[in-house]
Design a protein around this motif. Structure first.
Motif, PDB file in Angstrom:
ATOM      1  N   ARG A 111      51.331   6.021  69.021  1.00 61.63           N
ATOM      2  CA  ARG A 111      52.425   6.753  68.389  1.00 61.63           C
ATOM      3  C   ARG A 111      52.901   6.073  67.107  1.00 61.63           C
ATOM      4  NH1 ARG A 111      55.579   7.722  74.130  1.00 61.63           N
ATOM      5  NH2 ARG A 111      54.512   9.660  74.731  1.00 61.63           N
ATOM      6  N   THR A 112      52.357   4.900  66.803  1.00 59.29           N
ATOM      7  CA  THR A 112      52.734   4.160  65.607  1.00 59.29           C
ATOM      8  C   THR A 112      51.663   4.325  64.536  1.00 59.29           C
ATOM      9  OG1 THR A 112      51.589   2.099  66.185  1.00 59.29           O
ATOM     10  CG2 THR A 112      53.760   2.474  67.182  1.00 59.29           C
ATOM     11  N   PRO A 113      51.991   3.991  63.285  1.00 57.07           N
ATOM     12  CA  PRO A 113      50.977   4.086  62.214  1.00 57.07           C
ATOM     13  C   PRO A 113      49.971   2.949  62.244  1.00 57.07           C
ATOM     14  CG  PRO A 113      53.078   3.323  61.329  1.00 57.07           C
ATOM     15  CD  PRO A 113      53.328   3.686  62.766  1.00 57.07           C
ATOM     16  N   TYR A 114      50.131   2.021  63.188  1.00 60.92           N
ATOM     17  CA  TYR A 114      49.241   0.862  63.232  1.00 60.92           C
ATOM     18  C   TYR A 114      48.054   1.062  64.166  1.00 60.92           C
ATOM     19  CZ  TYR A 114      53.644  -0.924  61.426  1.00 60.92           C
ATOM     20  OH  TYR A 114      54.787  -1.079  60.712  1.00 60.92           O
ATOM     21  N   ALA A 115      47.996   2.197  64.842  1.00 58.92           N
ATOM     22  CA  ALA A 115      46.897   2.457  65.781  1.00 58.92           C
ATOM     23  C   ALA A 115      45.613   2.732  65.013  1.00 58.92           C
ATOM     24  CB  ALA A 115      47.246   3.632  66.683  1.00 58.92           C
ATOM     25  N   SER A 116      44.522   2.198  65.520  1.00 54.64           N
ATOM     26  CA  SER A 116      43.213   2.408  64.904  1.00 54.64           C
ATOM     27  C   SER A 116      42.498   3.576  65.586  1.00 54.64           C
ATOM     28  CB  SER A 116      42.364   1.142  65.022  1.00 54.64           C
ATOM     29  OG  SER A 116      42.063   0.873  66.384  1.00 54.64           O
ATOM     30  N   HIS A 117      41.403   3.986  64.983  1.00 50.56           N
ATOM     31  CA  HIS A 117      40.580   5.036  65.599  1.00 50.56           C
ATOM     32  C   HIS A 117      40.069   4.569  66.959  1.00 50.56           C
ATOM     33  CE1 HIS A 117      37.913   8.429  65.975  1.00 50.56           C
ATOM     34  NE2 HIS A 117      36.843   7.656  66.000  1.00 50.56           N
ATOM     35  N   ALA A 118      39.724   3.280  67.060  1.00 48.08           N
ATOM     36  CA  ALA A 118      39.248   2.730  68.338  1.00 48.08           C
ATOM     37  C   ALA A 118      40.341   2.792  69.405  1.00 48.08           C
ATOM     38  CB  ALA A 118      38.768   1.293  68.147  1.00 48.08           C
ATOM     39  N   ASP A 119      41.601   2.543  69.012  1.00 46.63           N
ATOM     40  CA  ASP A 119      42.718   2.636  69.966  1.00 46.63           C
ATOM     41  C   ASP A 119      42.846   4.058  70.515  1.00 46.63           C
ATOM     42  OD1 ASP A 119      43.489  -0.034  69.685  1.00 46.63           O
ATOM     43  OD2 ASP A 119      44.708   0.411  67.932  1.00 46.63           O
ATOM     44  N   ARG A 120      42.748   5.046  69.635  1.00 48.46           N
ATOM     45  CA  ARG A 120      42.871   6.438  70.087  1.00 48.46           C
ATOM     46  C   ARG A 120      41.704   6.854  70.980  1.00 48.46           C
ATOM     47  NH1 ARG A 120      45.129   6.791  64.829  1.00 48.46           N
ATOM     48  NH2 ARG A 120      43.076   7.090  63.901  1.00 48.46           N
ATOM     49  N   GLU A 121      40.511   6.397  70.649  1.00 49.16           N
ATOM     50  CA  GLU A 121      39.360   6.717  71.499  1.00 49.16           C
ATOM     51  C   GLU A 121      39.515   6.082  72.870  1.00 49.16           C
ATOM     52  OE1 GLU A 121      35.829   5.551  69.399  1.00 49.16           O
ATOM     53  OE2 GLU A 121      35.552   7.569  68.588  1.00 49.16           O
ATOM     54  N   GLN A 122      39.997   4.818  72.905  1.00 46.66           N
ATOM     55  CA  GLN A 122      40.204   4.141  74.188  1.00 46.66           C
ATOM     56  C   GLN A 122      41.272   4.852  75.006  1.00 46.66           C
ATOM     57  OE1 GLN A 122      41.325   0.026  73.801  1.00 46.66           O
ATOM     58  NE2 GLN A 122      41.270  -0.362  75.990  1.00 46.66           N
ATOM     59  N   ARG A 123      42.367   5.291  74.342  1.00 39.33           N
ATOM     60  CA  ARG A 123      43.420   6.034  75.046  1.00 39.33           C
ATOM     61  C   ARG A 123      42.877   7.325  75.630  1.00 39.33           C
ATOM     62  NH1 ARG A 123      47.149   9.149  71.122  1.00 39.33           N
ATOM     63  NH2 ARG A 123      45.091  10.158  70.944  1.00 39.33           N
ATOM     64  N   ASN A 124      42.121   8.074  74.839  1.00 46.88           N
ATOM     65  CA  ASN A 124      41.605   9.368  75.298  1.00 46.88           C
ATOM     66  C   ASN A 124      40.647   9.211  76.468  1.00 46.88           C
ATOM     67  OD1 ASN A 124      43.086  10.494  73.241  1.00 46.88           O
ATOM     68  ND2 ASN A 124      41.348  10.775  71.867  1.00 46.88           N
ATOM     69  N   ALA A 125      39.766   8.185  76.396  1.00 45.32           N
ATOM     70  CA  ALA A 125      38.799   7.975  77.476  1.00 45.32           C
ATOM     71  C   ALA A 125      39.504   7.559  78.768  1.00 45.32           C
ATOM     72  CB  ALA A 125      37.778   6.914  77.059  1.00 45.32           C
ATOM     73  N   LEU A 126      40.473   6.642  78.656  1.00 44.13           N
ATOM     74  CA  LEU A 126      41.194   6.184  79.850  1.00 44.13           C
ATOM     75  C   LEU A 126      42.047   7.308  80.433  1.00 44.13           C
ATOM     76  CD1 LEU A 126      41.928   3.883  81.761  1.00 44.13           C
ATOM     77  CD2 LEU A 126      43.712   3.178  80.125  1.00 44.13           C
ATOM     78  N   LEU A 127      42.650   8.110  79.574  1.00 43.67           N
ATOM     79  CA  LEU A 127      43.463   9.232  80.057  1.00 43.67           C
ATOM     80  C   LEU A 127      42.602  10.232  80.811  1.00 43.67           C
ATOM     81  CD1 LEU A 127      46.322  10.551  79.951  1.00 43.67           C
ATOM     82  CD2 LEU A 127      45.499  11.809  77.954  1.00 43.67           C
ATOM     83  N   LYS A 128      41.441  10.572  80.264  1.00 45.47           N
ATOM     84  CA  LYS A 128      40.558  11.553  80.903  1.00 45.47           C
ATOM     85  C   LYS A 128      40.093  11.071  82.266  1.00 45.47           C
ATOM     86  CE  LYS A 128      36.308  14.190  80.119  1.00 45.47           C
ATOM     87  NZ  LYS A 128      35.197  14.465  79.167  1.00 45.47           N
TER      88      LYS A 128
END
Length: 325
Positions: A111-128
């Motif tokens: 939710r911050t501007p400091y998140a990387s593309h890798a952070d978002r991919e890791q979040r999406n995979a763990l959430l799924k």
């Protein structure tokens, strides 16, 4: 009454038996035989209508990132609060708590501007994967505990699940939507754009709040090159805001984007506006352009030198031929 029970049993026992058979690893799920008993018990468990709160809780498993995480957090917290009365396997609860805590960190960071593309991919995979764990293994555990009179129907509902035989509404195929989209695009950096898909205020001819038409859970995004024909991105999204990584070679080029609301994945898309946007050049791109320009100028100079050399040789040859005469 017997005929009614037979109809109910025919509709759900096969589904339950498949689930029990496929999820029997680990030693803490019911056997297919016990599933038959559970099917009768669950089918007769809840005959009344479901409240909107119960239905909303069940829908969160299919919602956006915030809604799915809220469903995971709610389920995990309720199970923790009811220990040791609820006999959930220790390894399952430990896995749930660990996943919930890691997801909390990733969701907050993204939710911050400091998140990387890798952070978002890791979040999406763990959430799924965590949603899959909850709606399959944890749900079957809850059904077994309900059959054993450990959990009540209200407990199962509070966990975010519906009992077999309960439904959140009609499952008939609905008509494709005619509501057009309004697409807004923001260039985040040289590689990513943020797409906002909303209802078209112009078409609806009335002030509307941000959001999607009722019953719409996905939209199709299509990005083409400036020629309007060469498709470079085509993806479905369940979100109002979607970040997209543009393909390699997009720097410095112009693109056209459009989107359509889809009630079903195979609906014919009805696109709304088609704004254009340009991807910026990086410092490396500019350096490469300058280097390419220098090479082009050098090659042009070499061609000119070669042309002059040939002219001189031709002139010398002509002079030599005249002197011999």
């Amino acid at each position: 009454m017997i005929d009614c029970l037979n109809c109910i049993f025919a509709g759900i026992s096969g589904h339950l038996n498949v689930l029990f058979a496929s999820l029997s690893d680990g030693g803490w799920f019911l056997t297919p035989g016990n599933g038959i008993i559970l099917a009768f018990a669950l089918a007769a468990a809840y005959a009344g209508g479901l409240s909107e709160g119960v239905l909303a809780g069940a829908r969160r498993w299919h919602g956006n990132i915030s809604e799915q995480f809220a469903a995971i957090d709610n389920l995990t917290s309720i199970i923790q609060a009811n220990q040791p009365a609820w006999t959930i396997p220790a390894e399952m609860l430990s896995d749930l708590v660990d996943r919930r805590d890691r997801l909390q960190t990733l969701v907050n960071k993204c939710r911050t501007p400091y998140a990387s593309h890798a952070d978002r991919e890791q979040r999406n995979a763990l959430l799924k994967s965590t949603v899959g764990l909850c709606v399959m293994r944890v749900k079957i555990w809850a059904y077994a505990e309900f059959d054993a009179d450990v959990l009540t129907a209200e407990d199962v509902h509070n966990l975010g699940f519906l009992l077999p035989g309960e439904a959140g509404g009609t499952h008939l195929r609905g008509e494709a939507t005619d509501v057009k989209t309004e697409v807004k695009v923001t260039v985040i950096n040289e590689d990513f754009i943020r797409v906002v898909i909303d209802q078209s205020a112009g078409e609806n001819a009335a002030p509307i709040r941000h959001g999607w038409p009722q019953g719409i859970r996905q939209a199709l995004i299509v990005i083409t090159a400036a020629d309007g024909r060469t498709e470079v991105v085509r993806q479905f999204t369940p979100r109002l805001h979607t970040d997209i990584e543009m393909p390699a070679g997009s720097h410095g080029k112009q693109f056209i984007i459009k989107a359509a609301f889809l009630r079903h994945i195979d609906d014919a898309p009805r696109f709304g506006n088609e704004p254009t946007f340009s991807m910026p050049l990086t410092t490396e791109d500019l350096a490469a352009l300058i280097d390419h320009q220098h090479h082009s100028e050098f090659e042009e100079q070499m061609r000119e030198v070669e042309r002059q050399r040939r002219e001189i040789e031709e002139l010398r040859a002509a002079l030599a031929a005249g002197g011999k005469k």
